[in-house]
Design a protein around this motif. Sequence first.
Motif, PDB file in Angstrom:
ATOM      1  N   ASP A   1      -9.597 -11.463  -1.048  1.00  0.00           N
ATOM      2  CA  ASP A   1     -10.218 -10.528  -0.111  1.00  0.00           C
ATOM      3  C   ASP A   1     -11.734 -10.454  -0.272  1.00  0.00           C
ATOM      4  O   ASP A   1     -12.427 -10.016   0.645  1.00  0.00           O
ATOM      5  CB  ASP A   1      -9.635  -9.123  -0.298  1.00  0.00           C
TER       6      ASP A   1
ATOM      7  N   ALA B   1     -18.527   6.566   2.326  1.00  0.00           N
ATOM      8  CA  ALA B   1     -17.198   7.175   2.240  1.00  0.00           C
ATOM      9  C   ALA B   1     -16.511   6.731   0.947  1.00  0.00           C
ATOM     10  O   ALA B   1     -15.928   7.539   0.220  1.00  0.00           O
ATOM     11  CB  ALA B   1     -16.359   6.778   3.456  1.00  0.00           C
ATOM     12  N   ASN B   2     -16.620   5.475   0.651  1.00  0.00           N
ATOM     13  CA  ASN B   2     -16.001   4.982  -0.583  1.00  0.00           C
ATOM     14  C   ASN B   2     -16.646   5.624  -1.810  1.00  0.00           C
ATOM     15  O   ASN B   2     -15.972   5.909  -2.805  1.00  0.00           O
ATOM     16  CB  ASN B   2     -16.099   3.448  -0.645  1.00  0.00           C
TER      17      ASN B   2
ATOM     18  N   LEU C   1     -16.586  13.429   2.689  1.00  0.00           N
ATOM     19  CA  LEU C   1     -15.820  12.243   3.071  1.00  0.00           C
ATOM     20  C   LEU C   1     -15.717  12.129   4.587  1.00  0.00           C
ATOM     21  O   LEU C   1     -15.964  11.065   5.166  1.00  0.00           O
ATOM     22  CB  LEU C   1     -14.411  12.324   2.458  1.00  0.00           C
TER      23      LEU C   1
ATOM     24  N   TYR D   1     -15.240   8.983  -2.357  1.00  0.00           N
ATOM     25  CA  TYR D   1     -13.863   8.800  -2.832  1.00  0.00           C
ATOM     26  C   TYR D   1     -13.849   8.441  -4.316  1.00  0.00           C
ATOM     27  O   TYR D   1     -13.116   9.036  -5.110  1.00  0.00           O
ATOM     28  CB  TYR D   1     -13.255   7.686  -1.988  1.00  0.00           C
TER      29      TYR D   1
ATOM     30  N   ILE E   1     -17.844  -5.712   6.596  1.00  0.00           N
ATOM     31  CA  ILE E   1     -18.050  -4.530   7.454  1.00  0.00           C
ATOM     32  C   ILE E   1     -19.056  -3.552   6.865  1.00  0.00           C
ATOM     33  O   ILE E   1     -19.525  -2.663   7.559  1.00  0.00           O
ATOM     34  CB  ILE E   1     -16.717  -3.797   7.725  1.00  0.00           C
TER      35      ILE E   1
ATOM     36  N   PHE F   1      -8.214  -5.402   4.575  1.00  0.00           N
ATOM     37  CA  PHE F   1      -7.772  -5.728   3.216  1.00  0.00           C
ATOM     38  C   PHE F   1      -7.321  -4.530   2.385  1.00  0.00           C
ATOM     39  O   PHE F   1      -6.691  -4.710   1.358  1.00  0.00           O
ATOM     40  CB  PHE F   1      -8.877  -6.477   2.471  1.00  0.00           C
ATOM     41  N   TYR F   2      -7.690  -3.335   2.797  1.00  0.00           N
ATOM     42  CA  TYR F   2      -7.164  -2.200   2.037  1.00  0.00           C
ATOM     43  C   TYR F   2      -5.935  -1.611   2.727  1.00  0.00           C
ATOM     44  O   TYR F   2      -4.855  -1.554   2.154  1.00  0.00           O
ATOM     45  CB  TYR F   2      -8.233  -1.126   1.804  1.00  0.00           C
ATOM     46  N   HIS F   3      -6.122  -1.185   3.955  1.00  0.00           N
ATOM     47  CA  HIS F   3      -4.962  -0.657   4.682  1.00  0.00           C
ATOM     48  C   HIS F   3      -4.947  -1.253   6.075  1.00  0.00           C
ATOM     49  O   HIS F   3      -5.991  -1.568   6.652  1.00  0.00           O
ATOM     50  CB  HIS F   3      -5.008   0.883   4.711  1.00  0.00           C
TER      51      HIS F   3
ATOM     52  N   ASN G   1     -11.129  -1.687   4.848  1.00  0.00           N
ATOM     53  CA  ASN G   1     -11.296  -2.555   3.683  1.00  0.00           C
ATOM     54  C   ASN G   1     -11.446  -1.794   2.369  1.00  0.00           C
ATOM     55  O   ASN G   1     -11.231  -2.378   1.305  1.00  0.00           O
ATOM     56  CB  ASN G   1     -12.524  -3.462   3.882  1.00  0.00           C
ATOM     57  N   TYR G   2     -11.810  -0.529   2.453  1.00  0.00           N
ATOM     58  CA  TYR G   2     -12.065   0.218   1.226  1.00  0.00           C
ATOM     59  C   TYR G   2     -11.355   1.575   1.248  1.00  0.00           C
ATOM     60  O   TYR G   2     -11.387   2.268   2.276  1.00  0.00           O
ATOM     61  CB  TYR G   2     -13.574   0.421   1.025  1.00  0.00           C
ATOM     62  N   PRO G   3     -10.765   1.962   0.140  1.00  0.00           N
ATOM     63  CA  PRO G   3     -10.160   3.289   0.049  1.00  0.00           C
ATOM     64  C   PRO G   3     -11.170   4.364   0.420  1.00  0.00           C
ATOM     65  O   PRO G   3     -12.321   4.316  -0.023  1.00  0.00           O
ATOM     66  CB  PRO G   3      -9.746   3.384  -1.432  1.00  0.00           C
ATOM     67  N   GLY G   4     -10.753   5.287   1.212  1.00  0.00           N
ATOM     68  CA  GLY G   4     -11.634   6.365   1.649  1.00  0.00           C
ATOM     69  C   GLY G   4     -12.382   6.062   2.931  1.00  0.00           C
ATOM     70  O   GLY G   4     -12.942   6.969   3.541  1.00  0.00           O
ATOM     71  N   GLN G   5     -12.386   4.813   3.334  1.00  0.00           N
ATOM     72  CA  GLN G   5     -13.178   4.440   4.512  1.00  0.00           C
ATOM     73  C   GLN G   5     -12.776   5.222   5.758  1.00  0.00           C
ATOM     74  O   GLN G   5     -13.629   5.512   6.604  1.00  0.00           O
ATOM     75  CB  GLN G   5     -13.029   2.928   4.745  1.00  0.00           C
ATOM     76  N   ALA G   6     -11.514   5.524   5.889  1.00  0.00           N
ATOM     77  CA  ALA G   6     -11.055   6.248   7.077  1.00  0.00           C
ATOM     78  C   ALA G   6      -9.840   7.085   6.726  1.00  0.00           C
ATOM     79  O   ALA G   6      -9.227   6.924   5.676  1.00  0.00           O
ATOM     80  CB  ALA G   6     -10.717   5.274   8.199  1.00  0.00           C
ATOM     81  N   ASP G   7      -9.493   7.967   7.613  1.00  0.00           N
ATOM     82  CA  ASP G   7      -8.344   8.853   7.433  1.00  0.00           C
ATOM     83  C   ASP G   7      -7.127   8.171   8.058  1.00  0.00           C
ATOM     84  O   ASP G   7      -6.965   8.130   9.273  1.00  0.00           O
ATOM     85  CB  ASP G   7      -8.654  10.190   8.124  1.00  0.00           C
ATOM     86  N   MET G   8      -6.264   7.624   7.204  1.00  0.00           N
ATOM     87  CA  MET G   8      -5.138   6.838   7.697  1.00  0.00           C
ATOM     88  C   MET G   8      -4.225   7.655   8.604  1.00  0.00           C
ATOM     89  O   MET G   8      -3.678   7.141   9.567  1.00  0.00           O
ATOM     90  CB  MET G   8      -4.331   6.281   6.519  1.00  0.00           C
TER      91      MET G   8
ATOM     92  N   ASN H   1       0.871  -1.180   0.000  1.00  0.00           N
ATOM     93  CA  ASN H   1       0.000   0.000   0.000  1.00  0.00           C
ATOM     94  C   ASN H   1       0.909   1.231   0.000  1.00  0.00           C
ATOM     95  O   ASN H   1       1.383   1.672   1.046  1.00  0.00           O
ATOM     96  CB  ASN H   1      -0.897  -0.034   1.238  1.00  0.00           C
TER      97      ASN H   1
ATOM     98  N   GLN I   1     -17.031   9.201   6.937  1.00  0.00           N
ATOM     99  CA  GLN I   1     -16.072   8.492   7.790  1.00  0.00           C
ATOM    100  C   GLN I   1     -16.512   8.543   9.249  1.00  0.00           C
ATOM    101  O   GLN I   1     -16.453   7.529   9.958  1.00  0.00           O
ATOM    102  CB  GLN I   1     -14.685   9.121   7.645  1.00  0.00           C
TER     103      GLN I   1
ATOM    104  N   PHE J   1      -6.942  -6.753  -2.822  1.00  0.00           N
ATOM    105  CA  PHE J   1      -5.637  -6.107  -2.777  1.00  0.00           C
ATOM    106  C   PHE J   1      -4.528  -7.137  -2.548  1.00  0.00           C
ATOM    107  O   PHE J   1      -3.423  -6.963  -3.016  1.00  0.00           O
ATOM    108  CB  PHE J   1      -5.576  -5.057  -1.666  1.00  0.00           C
ATOM    109  N   TYR J   2      -4.804  -8.194  -1.814  1.00  0.00           N
ATOM    110  CA  TYR J   2      -3.746  -9.108  -1.385  1.00  0.00           C
ATOM    111  C   TYR J   2      -4.024 -10.559  -1.744  1.00  0.00           C
ATOM    112  O   TYR J   2      -3.327 -11.135  -2.553  1.00  0.00           O
ATOM    113  CB  TYR J   2      -3.538  -8.990   0.122  1.00  0.00           C
TER     114      TYR J   2
END
Lengths: 389, 389, 389, 389
Positions: free
Chosen positions: C252, A333-334, A321, A337, C292, B189-191, B147-154, A225, A325, C248-249
């Motif tokens: 998933d 959220a997705n 977003l 995005y 989720i 699975f995403y981050h 699990n999904y891009p955008g789901q949370a603020d990393m 990632n 979130q 992604f991996y």
Amino acid sequence: MSTQLTPEHFAALAQQAVEVPSWAYGNSGTRFKVFGTPGTPRNPFEKIADAAQVHRYTGLAPAVAIHIPWDRVDDYAALRAHAEDLGVTLGTVNSNAFQDDDYKFGSLTHADDAIRQKAIDHHLECIDIMDATGSRDLKIWLADGTNYPGQADMRARQDRLHDSLQRIYDRLTGEQRLVLEYKFFEPAFYHTDVPDWGTSYAQVSALGERALVCLDTGHHAPGTNIEFIVMQLLRLGKLGSFDFNSRFYADDDLIVGAADPFQLFRILVEVVRGGALNNPDVSFMLDQCHNIEDKIPGQIRSVLNVQEMTARALLLDRAALEAAQAAHDVLGANAVYMDAFYTDVRPALAEWRESRGLPADPMSAYAASGYQQRIAAERVGGAQASWGA
Amino acid sequence: MSTQLTPEHFAALAQQAVEVPSWAYGNSGTRFKVFGTPGTPRNPFEKIADAAQVHRYTGLAPAVAIHIPWDRVDDYAALRAHAEDLGVTLGTVNSNAFQDDDYKFGSLTHADDAIRQKAIDHHLECIDIMDATGSRDLKIWLADGTNYPGQADMRARQDRLHDSLQRIYDRLTGEQRLVLEYKFFEPAFYHTDVPDWGTSYAQVSALGERALVCLDTGHHAPGTNIEFIVMQLLRLGKLGSFDFNSRFYADDDLIVGAADPFQLFRILVEVVRGGALNNPDVSFMLDQCHNIEDKIPGQIRSVLNVQEMTARALLLDRAALEAAQAAHDVLGANAVYMDAFYTDVRPALAEWRESRGLPADPMSAYAASGYQQRIAAERVGGAQASWGA
Amino acid sequence: MSTQLTPEHFAALAQQAVEVPSWAYGNSGTRFKVFGTPGTPRNPFEKIADAAQVHRYTGLAPAVAIHIPWDRVDDYAALRAHAEDLGVTLGTVNSNAFQDDDYKFGSLTHADDAIRQKAIDHHLECIDIMDATGSRDLKIWLADGTNYPGQADMRARQDRLHDSLQRIYDRLTGEQRLVLEYKFFEPAFYHTDVPDWGTSYAQVSALGERALVCLDTGHHAPGTNIEFIVMQLLRLGKLGSFDFNSRFYADDDLIVGAADPFQLFRILVEVVRGGALNNPDVSFMLDQCHNIEDKIPGQIRSVLNVQEMTARALLLDRAALEAAQAAHDVLGANAVYMDAFYTDVRPALAEWRESRGLPADPMSAYAASGYQQRIAAERVGGAQASWGA
Amino acid sequence: MSTQLTPEHFAALAQQAVEVPSWAYGNSGTRFKVFGTPGTPRNPFEKIADAAQVHRYTGLAPAVAIHIPWDRVDDYAALRAHAEDLGVTLGTVNSNAFQDDDYKFGSLTHADDAIRQKAIDHHLECIDIMDATGSRDLKIWLADGTNYPGQADMRARQDRLHDSLQRIYDRLTGEQRLVLEYKFFEPAFYHTDVPDWGTSYAQVSALGERALVCLDTGHHAPGTNIEFIVMQLLRLGKLGSFDFNSRFYADDDLIVGAADPFQLFRILVEVVRGGALNNPDVSFMLDQCHNIEDKIPGQIRSVLNVQEMTARALLLDRAALEAAQAAHDVLGANAVYMDAFYTDVRPALAEWRESRGLPADPMSAYAASGYQQRIAAERVGGAQASWGA
């Protein structure tokens, strides 16, 4: 559902700059074959002339990275003046400690002090060149590593690497910086001395504030990632520059955005999120190989890909977003995005380019210019530039 | 060509200890199915009884790691006394912030302060338990991620992670330590919030000296050179512990050494090289799942694999290796390296075990003991322990 | 530069159908945790009611795949009538030979004839159910494999697999078909008996014309070019069905298109190129886990992703592409290709949906319907459906 | 526990032959640098002289594969006589359709019939050479592929590949065979025309009985279970030959057994299991690059690695293994399997070599012979052979 680029977005895009690598205009290939093309530059001056075409049609590429010794000239002031005459500047200086027979078993990590000193001296020469060209950044990518377990002592090499880097770092003056690139593998196949961001981070942290990490988007293990690393390095204040390109398998060095456009989007979202867009502390560069496609339009396509994807990243509706979130609304959220990613920013960008006196479609404007035919006709004789040059 | 184990080697091997995880004695499986087996423990006391068998037949596993809440009991002093009666001690305390419904969207990184506090409190409870059990290490592995891009603020999650860890770290007393495990992916699975050694290193470095990295050998991207990371973390003084297991694909949690014995050898060579063998600052632990094989012999096999491979690593002729390395004799250095790996240390280890009052062949001694049949007969009724327990 | 959807494109899209899996409406998770959600179905009838919502809001999902034994009922005619009352049909029947204790060491490959017969009989029962439900396809995914080298004889298992499949295949009548799914790994970690398309292809080719390959987009090694396999299987006349999802991996099982939308585009371009769109011989199905996120909108999002990406694939200007390909214009061909991908088809699709009496935005229409709240309120008590059910 | 090599085992080992590639004796490298070494051959005659050294010290390498055009000579009868004088024969003929400018966009798959015909003609020339050298096998590895999605029509290329191969295959006479090698990626980065065993299998199956698959151990996706493919191809009767080497990341072409000795063991166990040892229908070949290590000893090490690992595979106690497998004794079966791997066969092989008039330690015998010094001194001037030669 879809959103529109605003004046603020265009203002941000207007500032964006992507440094292009001089070596992208020469021939490149794989260990199996390097294919040549008519019109390929024979010397650094011709490379910079080609690079200036990219800026001319896009307004996006005001600086050209050079590579020593591939771009070694007698008179760097002349090279600098040549660039400036063509509307570009000389950018990052890239060292090369992998093509001399002495470096067969390492350079800045070499067990033999004489060879290690030679590699250090090469970097000091690069800093001299930076002084002459006005370049800020010294970029170090090392091919150092081993092919067989037991071949060398990895830990001692790491310690010698620190020592070598410190001696190079100490030579920097003023605003000059050292950026250390990491790479998962190749050309070494068992171990690489700077294989991951953690190693680069640990090494540059030991040097000082003006030592930073260079993230090449093609230099990671499968499945990594990358945007997470972008986020983390920005958070740690240690992301110095990007080498953009794309890949399906290894370090394929394809056109940025070509292999996985959505990944490029995610990276640029973190760039924006982390305050790295139009931040002078974080350089955007290309590092690509145009093995089979035309080189100048390959570079034009690349900087446009970065621009288009930056526009999409800017479109991301952060308020929506954050609301999704906060509600743990995964799909919501997705959706916000993806909406930014799926929006077609190309028509708006074309209009905006025209409003700035640039061609709406830089690719066809370049194709129509006749430049490619001209260099193919004129550049006859001499040795075409390539990695070996 | 081949070499022999010396008294010094045996002295080093005699000190070696590999902590076993209580949860390896319960049932485990995949998302598709958890197969049960007769004799599986129903409670922490029975798990420790099984773990003690491993030590009994190998002399290698004097401590048992526990997992909270899976091993929650009313009286930890009683659990500790039970362990000590059986000749083992309670080791590392492992927290669990991934099986409560509240943790669906994170634990120590959760955006909701109440849930994050709950996760912090869980870790404080674990430290209370450490006080009662005399355990030194709190091991934190987080399932946190998205699990999904955008789901949370990393990035915000990373900052909250730091804050949470700091509050846990500050509660440690005396010799207690916090070790932070990283993992490439799964169950997110995403981050993943702690996906690589660099992140774990950056986070524990921000805490203090008694915060260290835990390296699980199955938690890396495909192709990662794990022994390099071992070397680097030892060099940086931040390797706190190992979770041993092996893998072909993802986090398969197979018996250590089963998938790639040569990789285990290379790791142990770096352990020896880096001074981590029999170094109290670096714990050796197993973290495995015996989904289809018998659990107690699976653990016996595992600690023996570590012992046998350590013996091979000790056999490495460092003087000869250094000489070949200094001469850049790639094949010669590799030959010295491989010689140690290919030497069959098993007969010598069998003899040495007998000389210490242990069975020459712990696997068959355990099989002959009748223990497995006895627990299968006796442990009837009740719920077999598993990850869900 | 960008193109528009034509009536011909809409005609093709109008025919498109994506089968949804009954199990996607139940709970799923990882080996670490299965999170429940209010409103989750307690039985096959409720699952089908939920699936019918997806069709109601999208017009894209007229069939529901079922899974035996998870969807075992006393009266399949009643289940069929229930589905038809709700405007959908029962589709592919999926067997399950991985959740019975007898299958710990294999099913159709098992060395013990009695267990192998049991697995064969289970598939014969599935064909009985197909007779009752009117389903055409029996889909076989096998969890068979081993965790440790040496555990079993891979070759003998392959021969037994052939024998078992032949006996199942021979029971098919009329239009019924057998589709054999392959998977790289999981739940077996050393070897999987049907790990790649080559094995599935070799096995189904040995059976006969009505045996075909099922391609699950998440079941490949890292870096695999999946659209190449789509092309090859279509060329060989052996692609029976798709299981769509993204990753992604590993496997998933995320929403199709979520991880790599460009890959989904490339796959659908080959689908169109190979004549598989709206071809009754090639089924489109989802196989996903909504661990989720909400399940019904997760499925709506998924079929929309397939539809939107199919629209982009249809937009591909094949004449322009072929001209650029013929000229070996690498950048030109890629530009034509990317133009289709980057075109925003969403507004045109929204309009077209409305013209057909469907909501322009199925996601918000479903959200506004109150269905989710209703089932959350009504479905109280009973055991929520999940993989274990 | 450990077992011993028997006379039957030695009889099998005595028959073993591993073909060596002429190109391994020339220089090779990566796209970054090709390092030269003193003594490197300047022509095919010198390459064969070097290859004969490998056979001289090991008795294992009686044939030398050649590569056209790298080994093109005026008089193949003379080359053959030269080889035979040195005690070796000429083996597999390898074609090369990747180093001519015409092949930039493909060879046997090229859209332009004239270029495709040129590539076909090259293969017909190779068959002419086979007639002259007495070689049985024509090995085809194609670099054909594309770098960018959309660049070419993958399906049309597949069809043209079939046509080209058919025309080459039809030219074979007598015992001659065609073996088609597959490769995951490189030098093409988006798609490769023969990327996996399934494609090679489908293509050769369409040709006829004397067309077979060549399995290069370095040409798979990360994590691929190669021994499974060996098993499957043997089961299908389509495994024609092996190209042995090893890898950590991509097609590293390291010494066979160097990166993952246990994987080599598993492969050879399936070779023995499938009846491919000493079976004239299955050729064993090396295909390696000695970029930094000495080439002749690199090849000696390689054939010895194959021999030693074959000895371990022969040691596998199949009766004990089958008994444990039948009892589903996972740990027992794995123990039998690992016992063979961990047994040190080197002393017994050294003795056996001496009994056959070969040096006990071929590596040191070669080193002591002075050959390396002699060629370094004598081969001065001329162009060293390399891939580009």
